[in-house]
Design an enzyme around this catalytic site. Structure first.
Site, short mmCIF file in Angstrom:
data_model
loop_
_atom_site.label_atom_id
_atom_site.label_comp_id
_atom_site.label_asym_id
_atom_site.label_seq_id
_atom_site.Cartn_x
_atom_site.Cartn_y
_atom_site.Cartn_z
N GLY A 170 35.91 43.16 35.90
CA GLY A 170 36.44 42.95 37.26
C GLY A 170 37.94 42.79 37.22
CG ASN A 171 40.34 43.71 40.07
OD1 ASN A 171 40.50 43.03 41.07
ND2 ASN A 171 39.78 44.92 40.12
CG HIS A 172 42.84 37.98 38.04
ND1 HIS A 172 41.96 37.00 37.70
CD2 HIS A 172 43.45 38.36 36.88
CE1 HIS A 172 42.02 36.78 36.40
NE2 HIS A 172 42.92 37.59 35.87
CB SER A 173 41.53 42.05 43.90
OG SER A 173 41.45 42.16 45.31
CB ALA B 63 42.00 45.69 43.10
#
Ligand code: CTP
Length: 400
Positions: free
Chosen positions: A209-212, A276
């Protein structure tokens, strides 16, 4: 028009109070939720019963409900409302509002309200001309209370002149135009917005995943809706959610986001793609939790579909697409390449830094369009940046 807007309607004592059930009916018809609060003297002209039935919520007059034991909390109601209208507003309430007095539930709620407030004065023509009344109105206007001017015509006294409460239809129009400004090109447009991260499953408990957080996209969706657009937000996994006026499709993976966007995009005037999206996903997600071993673990990744590119390349002439970019090197050069390669109408370039980006409450952006125009924002809250983005697009003729 007033789709799910929460309206507090204050009713004060005056003959025009007989028009308030009709006002409530029109507000409800326009889609608003209405909470009525009366002053005690309003009840000489209209009943709580009638107002309760037409608003489909208990109309209130007292701080404390003796029967149910409920405390009618003015602070909660003040925070609940998107708008407050006091109609009819007699000179007594007007004077108390100007002085900050609060000897009833309506006045305490007015003082607690954070939303825009309107008054629709109603009184006899000579009262309306009185300098005390005029000065109170001017004072209230200087404190951002909006006045829906009284109308001319026959008055209850038998005299004729200015002092009649604005007609209920006109009050509803004032509110509708506030929430759906007719001058915005976004008014009545259908816009698809993507926001948030995507999670790509590695196994049943792990993902890439990512931090969005989706905050920027949610702000854009809400601001568009305020300008009269109807917005469908395709939202990746995040703890944040938009207000209930936004239609939301919740998704987890890039593939799900793609499927939802592909299905809906043809019915929209265009889209703003702020998500994102993970560029890659594990080639084979494991059905079982992957156990730890002594050896290295390699996960093969395969590319996800580029949602924005796919939709942009096949968009109709009357549709628009706006993308986002986040770059750590040659930011402007790379953003301009994406603008062209993805066939976009405009691209919003995020700034990488401590006060910007995924977890920050503030942001700073540059916007470029395909005609070579650019806009550089200051560092601002994400709410203000969302306004800057949609206003700039509007000025550049997007939506079409
Ligand atoms: N985007 C998308 N689908 C993807 C990847 C990106 O819709 N699978 C959209 C994003 O929502 C954003 C824009 O494309 O509006 C730019 O995404 P970004 O990841 O910055 O660009 P990429 O084209 O993926 O290139 P790179 O990661 O190499 O910078």
């Amino acid at each position: 028009m007033l789709n799910k807007r929460k309206i507090l309607l204050g009713v004060t004592g005056g003959i025009a109070a007989y028009k308030t059930p009709e006002l409530v009916r029109l507000l409800r018809k326009a889609g608003a939720e209405v909470q009525v609060i009366c002053t005690p003297s309003a009840l000489q002209f209209v009943t709580l019963h009638t107002l309760t039935v037409v608003s489909e919520r208990p109309a209130l007059v007292d701080f404390f409900d003796e029967e149910s034991g409920n405390w009618n909390h003015h602070v909660e109601m003040g925070l609940w409302a998107d708008a407050m209208v006091i109609a009819p507003c007699g000179s007594n309430t007007l004077g108390k509002m100007a002085q900050g007095l609060c000897d009833n539930l309506l006045l305490t709620t007015f003082l607690s309200a954070r939303c825009p407030v309107w008054v629709a004065p109603a009184m006899d023509l000579d009262m309306y001309k009185q300098s005390a009344v005029r000065e109170n109105l001017t004072l209230l206007e200087s404190r951002d209370v909006r006045v829906i001017d009284a109308e001319e015509g026959p008055l209850a006294s038998g005299l004729e002149g200015k002092g009649r409460m604005a007609e209920p239809e006109n009050i509803v129009t004032v509110l509708s135009e506030f929430f759906n400004p007719p001058y915005s090109q976004w008014n009545n447009k259908k816009v698809l917005v993507t926001a948030g991260p995507t999670y790509e499953h590695i196994d049943p408990v792990r993902f890439i995943g990512n931090h969005s957080t989706g905050a920027m996209g949610i702000e854009i969706a809400e601001r568009l809706e305020e300008l009269g657009a109807s917005v469908h937000l395709v939202l990746g996994p995040t703890h944040l959610s938009p207000n209930e006026r936004i239609e939301v499709s919740k998704v987890t993976t890039a593939e799900e986001m793609f499927e939802v966007c592909k299905r809906h995009f043809p019915n929209y005037d265009g889209g703003i793609f702020s998500a994102a999206v993970a560029d890659y996903k594990p080639k084979n997600a494991s059905n079982q939790k992957i156990k730890k071993t002594e050896s290295d673990l390699n996960i093969d990744l395969v590319p996800n579909k580029d949602i924005l590119r796919e939709l942009s390349l096949s968009k109709r002439d009357n549709q628009f697409t706006v993308g986002f970019a986040l770059e750590t090197e040659d930011a402007e050069g790379n953003a301009l390449k994406k603008l062209k390669n993805k066939n976009l109408d405009a691209i919003v370039l995020n700034t990488v830094g401590e006060t910007t980006g995924f977890k920050s409450a503030t942001n700073k952006v540059k916007i470029f369009d395909k005609k070579g125009r650019r806009f550089d924002s200051e560092l601002k809250s994400k709410t203000e940046i969302a306004f800057d983005i949609i206003q700039t697009l509007d000025e550049w003729g997007i939506p079409k």
